[in-house]
Design an enzyme around this catalytic site. Structure first.
Site, PDB file in Angstrom:
ATOM      1  N   ASN A   9      36.817   4.965  36.364  1.00  0.00           N
ATOM      2  CA  ASN A   9      36.590   4.941  34.922  1.00  0.00           C
ATOM      3  C   ASN A   9      36.173   3.514  34.580  1.00  0.00           C
ATOM      4  O   ASN A   9      37.010   2.630  34.489  1.00  0.00           O
ATOM      5  CB  ASN A   9      37.881   5.335  34.186  1.00  0.00           C
ATOM      6  CG  ASN A   9      37.734   5.215  32.682  1.00  0.00           C
ATOM      7  OD1 ASN A   9      36.638   5.003  32.181  1.00  0.00           O
ATOM      8  ND2 ASN A   9      38.838   5.340  31.967  1.00  0.00           N
ATOM      9  N   LYS A  11      35.043   2.409  31.911  1.00  0.00           N
ATOM     10  CA  LYS A  11      35.283   2.062  30.501  1.00  0.00           C
ATOM     11  C   LYS A  11      34.059   1.329  29.938  1.00  0.00           C
ATOM     12  O   LYS A  11      32.939   1.705  30.239  1.00  0.00           O
ATOM     13  CB  LYS A  11      36.577   1.240  30.371  1.00  0.00           C
ATOM     14  CG  LYS A  11      37.762   1.952  31.018  1.00  0.00           C
ATOM     15  CD  LYS A  11      39.088   1.344  30.694  1.00  0.00           C
ATOM     16  CE  LYS A  11      40.176   2.153  31.390  1.00  0.00           C
ATOM     17  NZ  LYS A  11      41.520   1.725  31.071  1.00  0.00           N
ATOM     18  N   HIS A  95      41.054  10.653  26.969  1.00  0.00           N
ATOM     19  CA  HIS A  95      41.670   9.434  27.524  1.00  0.00           C
ATOM     20  C   HIS A  95      42.576   8.827  26.447  1.00  0.00           C
ATOM     21  O   HIS A  95      42.261   8.897  25.261  1.00  0.00           O
ATOM     22  CB  HIS A  95      40.581   8.438  27.949  1.00  0.00           C
ATOM     23  CG  HIS A  95      41.141   7.286  28.719  1.00  0.00           C
ATOM     24  ND1 HIS A  95      41.723   6.207  28.088  1.00  0.00           N
ATOM     25  CD2 HIS A  95      41.251   7.050  30.045  1.00  0.00           C
ATOM     26  CE1 HIS A  95      42.170   5.366  29.008  1.00  0.00           C
ATOM     27  NE2 HIS A  95      41.894   5.857  30.206  1.00  0.00           N
ATOM     28  N   GLU A  97      42.904   5.951  25.453  1.00  0.00           N
ATOM     29  CA  GLU A  97      42.206   5.006  24.572  1.00  0.00           C
ATOM     30  C   GLU A  97      41.447   5.760  23.468  1.00  0.00           C
ATOM     31  O   GLU A  97      41.346   5.286  22.340  1.00  0.00           O
ATOM     32  CB  GLU A  97      41.282   4.100  25.410  1.00  0.00           C
ATOM     33  CG  GLU A  97      42.099   3.061  26.166  1.00  0.00           C
ATOM     34  CD  GLU A  97      41.527   2.624  27.501  1.00  0.00           C
ATOM     35  OE1 GLU A  97      40.327   2.816  27.755  1.00  0.00           O
ATOM     36  OE2 GLU A  97      42.317   2.095  28.328  1.00  0.00           O
ATOM     37  N   GLU A 167      48.249  10.016  33.064  1.00  0.00           N
ATOM     38  CA  GLU A 167      48.177   8.559  32.939  1.00  0.00           C
ATOM     39  C   GLU A 167      49.225   8.064  31.945  1.00  0.00           C
ATOM     40  O   GLU A 167      49.004   8.105  30.731  1.00  0.00           O
ATOM     41  CB  GLU A 167      46.791   8.140  32.428  1.00  0.00           C
ATOM     42  CG  GLU A 167      45.647   8.521  33.338  1.00  0.00           C
ATOM     43  CD  GLU A 167      44.436   7.621  33.123  1.00  0.00           C
ATOM     44  OE1 GLU A 167      43.976   7.039  34.106  1.00  0.00           O
ATOM     45  OE2 GLU A 167      43.971   7.492  31.974  1.00  0.00           O
ATOM     46  N   GLY A 173      46.126  -0.515  32.820  1.00  0.00           N
ATOM     47  CA  GLY A 173      45.627  -1.879  32.651  1.00  0.00           C
ATOM     48  C   GLY A 173      46.721  -2.929  32.591  1.00  0.00           C
ATOM     49  O   GLY A 173      46.460  -4.078  32.254  1.00  0.00           O
ATOM     50  N   SER A 213      46.899   1.584  36.732  1.00  0.00           N
ATOM     51  CA  SER A 213      47.047   0.472  37.687  1.00  0.00           C
ATOM     52  C   SER A 213      47.040   0.920  39.145  1.00  0.00           C
ATOM     53  O   SER A 213      47.783   0.396  39.974  1.00  0.00           O
ATOM     54  CB  SER A 213      48.311  -0.349  37.376  1.00  0.00           C
ATOM     55  OG  SER A 213      48.202  -0.933  36.086  1.00  0.00           O
TER      56      SER A 213
END
Ligand code: PGA
Length: 251
Positions: A9, A11, A95, A97, A167, A173, A213
């Site tokens: 991904n 991003k 996702h 985000e 996730e 991250g 991560s």
């Protein structure tokens, strides 16, 4: 047997030059790997470059979002047909985000998943809890809500095509990975939910990734868990060597 699926991904990273450089180094490193489905989920602006660059390889192209309509007055959005034009096979949906920063709801995510399945794109559906939810013991409740919102009422043949990415938001991250046991526990729970909604056979067919991560140093341990079928990789997918090490975890 479920075939492992490891997806990058990217991003909001990389320009066309960066993507070309990545592919030049990455492709030879994974050329003999036929045991893992390898996916690059890239920004929309790189679909063309990466689509060209992976021709003749076993690497598949993915996008990171789409709008659940064919066309229309949706300024700034991307239609499924626009993804298909570049031979895109996968699309990340929901996702954290998108959910947290852009306010995407379970209902909207369900629409997107249904649309993706309708046009033949494989959704990578992301679910997972915040740190606060985990600390309050709400991990399973949160995942159940997100899974049921999409899977309830869905045809079981379509359900099997969806890839789920568990996730935990606190692991994305941050450098903090869920322990492989914690990841396995929640992923096993998600599989149990699917067995309840559909049946054992359907639940056993669905591929469930872990994300948050993931690095060359922890992929082996994660993949050794019986219910973990792959990974969705952010930061460590930006460098060709580190992503290749993750994809080649069996070596
Ligand atoms: P990360 O991101 O690997 O950088 O934690 C994973 C993701 O958000 O998909």
């Amino acid at each position: 047997m479920r075939k492992p699926i490891i997806a990058a991904n990217w991003k909001m990273h990389k320009t066309a030059k960066g993507a070309e450089d990545f592919l030049e180094q990455f492709k030879p490193l994974v050329v003999t790997n036929k045991e893992v489905d390898i996916v690059l989920c890239v920004p929309f602006t790189l679909l063309s470059t990466v689509s060209q660059g992976i021709k003749g390889s076993l690497i598949a192209l993915g996008a990171q979002n789409m709008y659940p309509e064919e066309k229309g007055a949706f300024t700034g959005e991307i239609a499924p047909g626009m993804l298909l034009e570049f031979n895109t096979k996968y699309v990340i949906i929901g996702h954290s985000e998108r959910r947290e920063i852009f306010g995407e709801t379970d209902e909207f995510i369900k629409q997107k998943v249904n649309k993706a399945l309708e046009v033949g794109l494989t959704p990578i559906l992301c679910v997972g809890e915040t740190l606060e939810e985990r600390e309050k013991g709400f991990t399973e409740a949160k995942c159940r809500k997100q899974i049921e919102a999409v899977f309830k009422g869905l045809d079981k043949n379509l359900a099997q095509q969806i890839v789920i990415a568990y996730e935990p938001i606190w692991a994305i991250g941050t450098g903090i990975t869920a322990s492989s046991e914690d990841a396995e526990e929640t992923i096993a729970y998600i599989r149990k939910l699917l067995a309840g909604i559909f049946d054992e056979v359907t639940a056993e067919a669905v591929r469930i990734q872990y994300g948050g991560s993931v690095k060359p140093g922890n992929i082996k341990e994660l993949m050794a868990q019986p219910n973990i079928d792959g990974a969705l990789v952010g930061g460590a997918s930006l460098e060709p060597e580190s992503f290749a090490k993750i994809v080649n975890f069996k070596e």
